[in-house]
Design an enzyme around this catalytic site. Structure first.
Site, short mmCIF file in Angstrom:
data_model
loop_
_atom_site.label_atom_id
_atom_site.label_comp_id
_atom_site.label_asym_id
_atom_site.label_seq_id
_atom_site.Cartn_x
_atom_site.Cartn_y
_atom_site.Cartn_z
CB CYS A 129 -0.90 -0.14 0.89
SG CYS A 129 -0.47 -0.82 2.83
CG HIS A 236 -0.72 3.78 4.52
ND1 HIS A 236 -1.49 3.46 5.98
CD2 HIS A 236 -0.34 2.41 4.26
CE1 HIS A 236 -1.35 2.19 5.93
NE2 HIS A 236 -0.74 1.68 5.10
N1 LIG Z 1 -4.92 -3.85 5.41
C1 LIG Z 1 -4.18 -3.50 4.14
O1 LIG Z 1 -4.03 -2.14 4.21
C2 LIG Z 1 -3.60 -4.14 3.15
C3 LIG Z 1 -3.13 -3.51 2.00
C4 LIG Z 1 -2.44 -4.42 0.97
C5 LIG Z 1 -2.34 -5.67 1.14
N2 LIG Z 1 -2.96 -6.15 2.15
C6 LIG Z 1 -2.83 -7.74 2.06
O2 LIG Z 1 -4.36 -8.07 2.12
C7 LIG Z 1 -4.31 -9.43 2.58
C8 LIG Z 1 -5.46 -9.41 3.72
O3 LIG Z 1 -5.50 -8.35 4.59
P1 LIG Z 1 -6.63 -7.75 5.29
O4 LIG Z 1 -6.33 -6.46 6.08
O5 LIG Z 1 -8.04 -8.03 4.52
O6 LIG Z 1 -6.80 -8.90 6.36
P2 LIG Z 1 -7.93 -9.34 7.23
O7 LIG Z 1 -8.99 -8.45 7.74
O8 LIG Z 1 -7.56 -10.19 8.54
O9 LIG Z 1 -8.71 -10.71 6.41
C9 LIG Z 1 -8.15 -11.86 5.96
C10 LIG Z 1 -8.85 -12.61 5.06
O10 LIG Z 1 -8.23 -13.93 4.60
C11 LIG Z 1 -9.19 -14.92 4.95
N3 LIG Z 1 -8.35 -16.17 5.37
C12 LIG Z 1 -7.61 -16.38 6.23
N4 LIG Z 1 -7.03 -17.38 6.20
C13 LIG Z 1 -7.50 -18.13 5.05
C14 LIG Z 1 -7.33 -19.57 4.90
N5 LIG Z 1 -6.56 -20.33 5.36
N6 LIG Z 1 -8.03 -19.66 3.62
C15 LIG Z 1 -8.94 -19.01 3.02
N7 LIG Z 1 -9.09 -17.61 3.63
C16 LIG Z 1 -8.36 -17.41 4.75
C17 LIG Z 1 -9.97 -14.40 5.90
O11 LIG Z 1 -11.05 -15.30 6.27
P3 LIG Z 1 -11.93 -15.43 7.52
O12 LIG Z 1 -12.88 -14.38 8.04
O13 LIG Z 1 -12.55 -16.89 7.53
O14 LIG Z 1 -10.71 -15.61 8.77
C18 LIG Z 1 -10.38 -12.99 5.71
O15 LIG Z 1 -11.32 -13.19 4.80
C19 LIG Z 1 -2.92 -9.67 3.43
O16 LIG Z 1 -2.24 -10.53 2.47
C20 LIG Z 1 -2.39 -8.33 3.52
O17 LIG Z 1 -1.06 -8.28 3.70
C21 LIG Z 1 -3.59 -5.51 3.16
#
Ligand SMILES: NC(=O)c1ccc[n+]([C@@H]2O[C@H](COP(=O)([O-])OP(=O)(O)OC[C@H]3O[C@@H](n4cnc5c(N)ncnc54)[C@H](OP(=O)(O)O)[C@@H]3O)[C@@H](O)[C@H]2O)c1
Length: 331
Positions: A129, A236
């Protein structure tokens, strides 16, 4: 108009739910939508465009017939399942860090380098990001003046850590002890994002260095970064010091920024006009301001950029990549 079978992996998460919001807002040409998350969420109902969808768990063969798969379920899920989706014939756009530095996979900011997509390898990585909102303004500067050196200092919102970060800000605002960050994020900035590496930089800082070089096709560009978590809910900010190859005027720089897609200049300090997190919240623009000459070197420039890390920093950038690939008949 052609429509596509689309899957969202991580559909219950912060980025995943924003994927759904952005797909609907962008009127994305969806034929069938399939939502995946972990076993914990299988069977749960999630709304898309006013209609309920049942979340499924990932399993062998689950990507059969999917043409576009948007992943945001963490690195280990992407490492295992993105190649499965690719094998089934889908173009994968992955939000985790798993594929970003793989030389076979394109790392794309759609306004900059969508041509890096190579149909031989259908996993496309969405950059970090903070990198996205930093390289977007650097691109027109590089095109016109050439980049010689870049130094970043970031001010990153808690939503960048996902739901756990948001919960820790709320918890500590309520007077409870932190359970996720190493210090009380409601009371202090924390110069520590991701783990420390042997050279004293954090992984987030090294990520910004490597991704900047890859996206701008400048493998030897001197770049360094300090990444700081701040008590802001979302959006950010980054202060960028850049040494340019050629002399410039501030007017030329403002014109370079404002004529580039995706950037809006907010720079009228006499009237307190500069980018703040609240202006970027909920939209897909990178706001740039505080544009001034750096006093410490020749051809040095300083500016400040703010953007919604969940939208342009993650979900919106990924959906924009998919739209661009469709427009260019690459999907
Ligand atoms: N937050 C940011 O600013 C941002 C920016 C860029 C990239 N990212 C990336 O995007 C990804 C998700 O981030 P987030 O902030 O959205 O996290 P989050 O809110 O914790 O969401 C994680 C998601 O992944 C699912 N998940 C976890 N374990 C899994 C598995 N074994 N099989 C299938 N689905 C699974 C979760 O499902 P459940 O609800 O069932 O647990 C949930 O839908 C990460 O790789 C992060 O690095 C985040």
């Amino acid at each position: 108009m052609k429509t596509y079978n689309v899957a969202v992996v991580g559909a219950t998460g912060l980025v995943g739910s924003t994927f759904l919001k952005v797909l609907a807002e962008y009127n994305f040409p969806i034929k069938n939508l399939t939502l995946f998350a972990s076993e914990r969420s299988a069977g749960k109902e999630v709304m898309y465009d006013g209609k309920p969808y049942i979340v499924k768990a990932l399993k062998e063969g689950c990507f059969e017939g999917i043409e576009i798969a948007l992943f945001s379920a963490g690195g280990s899920v992407s490492e295992k399942w993105a190649p499965e989706a690719e094998k089934s014939g889908a173009v994968v756009i992955d939000n985790s860090s798993a594929w970003r530095m793989n030389p076979e996979c394109a790392l794309i900011v759609p306004e900059i380098n969508v041509n890096d997509f190579d149909t031989a390898r259908k996993i496309v990585a969405n950059p970090n990001c903070s990198t996205i909102q930093s390289v977007l303004p650097l691109k027109p500067l590089n095109d016109i003046f050439g980049l010689k050196r870049v130094v970043y200092t970031t001010y990153q919102a808690v939503s960048g850590s996902g739901q756990k970060g948001r919960d820790d800000l709320q918890r500590t605002l309520n007077g409870e002890e932190p359970a996720f960050y190493p210090y009380n994020i409601s009371k202090t900035c924390i110069p520590h994002i991701d783990v420390f590496t042997d050279n004293g930089y954090t992984k987030e800082e090294i990520t910004m260095v490597n991704e900047t070089r890859k996206i701008l096709h400048l493998p030897n560009l001197p770049v360094s970064a300090t990444c700081v978590r701040v008590p802001v809910a979302n959006a950010h900010a980054v202060s960028v010091m850049v040494e340019l190859e050629k002399p410039f005027t501030l007017e030329e720089v403002r014109n370079a920024f404002s004529s580039y897609p995706g950037i809006m200049v907010m720079d009228d300090v006499k009237n307190n006009v500069y980018p703040v997190s609240t202006v970027a919240n909920g939209n897909d623009t990178v706001y740039v301001g505080r544009i001034r000459k750096d006093l410490s070197c020749e051809n040095g420039l300083l500016f400040y950029a703010v953007s919604d890390n969940i939208r342009k920093g993650a979900a919106a950038n990924a959906v924009q990549i998919a739209k661009k690939l469709i427009e260019e008949n690459k999907i």
